[in-house]
Design an enzyme around this catalytic site. Sequence first.
Site, PDB file in Angstrom:
ATOM      1  N   SER A  35      47.089  37.322  30.555  1.00  0.00           N
ATOM      2  CA  SER A  35      47.829  38.310  31.345  1.00  0.00           C
ATOM      3  C   SER A  35      47.131  39.663  31.339  1.00  0.00           C
ATOM      4  O   SER A  35      47.013  40.328  32.373  1.00  0.00           O
ATOM      5  CB  SER A  35      49.256  38.452  30.807  1.00  0.00           C
ATOM      6  OG  SER A  35      49.969  37.248  30.939  1.00  0.00           O
ATOM      7  N   GLN A 175      55.942  38.848  38.479  1.00  0.00           N
ATOM      8  CA  GLN A 175      54.631  39.075  39.103  1.00  0.00           C
ATOM      9  C   GLN A 175      54.759  39.656  40.502  1.00  0.00           C
ATOM     10  O   GLN A 175      53.822  40.300  40.993  1.00  0.00           O
ATOM     11  CB  GLN A 175      53.831  37.776  39.143  1.00  0.00           C
ATOM     12  CG  GLN A 175      53.352  37.313  37.775  1.00  0.00           C
ATOM     13  CD  GLN A 175      52.556  36.023  37.828  1.00  0.00           C
ATOM     14  OE1 GLN A 175      52.358  35.442  38.905  1.00  0.00           O
ATOM     15  NE2 GLN A 175      52.097  35.560  36.683  1.00  0.00           N
ATOM     16  N   GLU A 317      57.960  31.947  29.160  1.00  0.00           N
ATOM     17  CA  GLU A 317      56.741  31.168  28.921  1.00  0.00           C
ATOM     18  C   GLU A 317      56.716  30.521  27.536  1.00  0.00           C
ATOM     19  O   GLU A 317      55.956  29.586  27.289  1.00  0.00           O
ATOM     20  CB  GLU A 317      55.505  32.056  29.090  1.00  0.00           C
ATOM     21  CG  GLU A 317      55.381  33.156  28.059  1.00  0.00           C
ATOM     22  CD  GLU A 317      54.501  34.301  28.547  1.00  0.00           C
ATOM     23  OE1 GLU A 317      53.459  34.519  27.942  1.00  0.00           O
ATOM     24  OE2 GLU A 317      54.874  34.954  29.545  1.00  0.00           O
TER      25      GLU A 317
END
Length: 430
Positions: A35, A175, A317
Amino acid sequence: MTNAVTAEPPRAGAWAAPYARTPVHAELSLPGSKSLTNRALVLASLASGPSVVRRALRSRDTSLMAGALAALGADIDTSGDDWTVTPAAFVGDARVDCGLAGTVTRFVPPIAGLARGEVAFDGDPHMRNRPVGEVLSALRALGVRIDGDRLPFVVHGSGAVPGGQVVLDASGSSQFVSALLLAGARFDRGVDVLHDGKPVPSQPHIEMTVAILRSHGVEVDDAEPDRWRVAPGPIAPVDLTIEPDLSNAAPFLALAAVTGGSVTVRDWPKATTQAGDALRDLLARMGCTVDLTDRGLTVTGPGTISGLDADLHDVGELTPVVAALCALADGPSYLRGIGHIRGHETDRLAALATELTALGADVVEHADGLELRPGRLHAGLFHAYADHRMAHAGAVLGAAVEGVLVDDVDATSKTFPDFPRVWASALGVS
């Protein structure tokens, strides 16, 4: 709720997940954060001069990002451990391969709007099903011409993006917000993003975006809930060192929990915006002893793993590995707030329910989570669905249950290309 997923037939040579016959005691260093690496590459390509990205993660996702930015004109030298990025005028008539990388699919279109010419985007078949329409609609509202609402699509860059205020629903992915913020300083009027919808998931990732923008000297106002304003102006070049990927630490720290051993991940940051830092609290709640020192983070496993009732909305995640631990716990668990992970690399809720049940776990799939009760797990094939986090979950289960096979451990190359070797080393397997 049951949302069946179809598992592909196992690939030839399914990986036999190493079984831990004794408590695991290991200390390791992890590669850099995907990321952070991809955000750093984007901002370096937009900066006013050359930047250095130290300890960059070398994986499929970051290689795809470097390739996408290079296709638009940036000069990215990835030959060493420290990558150099020299920005240049963005050019169109380019093709971008998104693979299965959400960051490439969502972060690069705003940059393509700053190019001159057509930029065509496509990726792996499953990436065509992952949501990107909110980003494309927002870009249209900001003055960018785009053909298509999902992959494949084409951005018609005009060399500039007017920018301004835009309203979007980012409940499907944080995102969507980060994509607009990262490029916003290069828009003529900057960007003013307002979220209108259910709560935005994975808020730490937006905090990460804001922090890295500020490190480049960009003015960001995030004082108002669900609103982010980026002022137009230059993006300063930087010399940035990437933190280790804390989400990739999940399966290794889980080893301590399932074997009653002790695992240390070196160089764990004392302060970070990474979602993986939540592992400290989650593992402690499952009975582990957690110790953060200057050397790193050490987790020592309990005799038995406690069940967990947790809202993972901001750290979705981590769900696959946490769910694997819950399937091995001695009490019931409820993982909630994670309906959005149905739009990740695969429908992770359906995939986890299917695969854990196939190995003997007692799992109920809900619209926004999983309910797990103690069950007797057994050997079998665990499908990864080309998803790196699912493969991590399979590895954790295999450490605790002898005879677990993972059909596609190579999926881990998305963020951790050397995972099978490092995993085997941690377990003392040659």
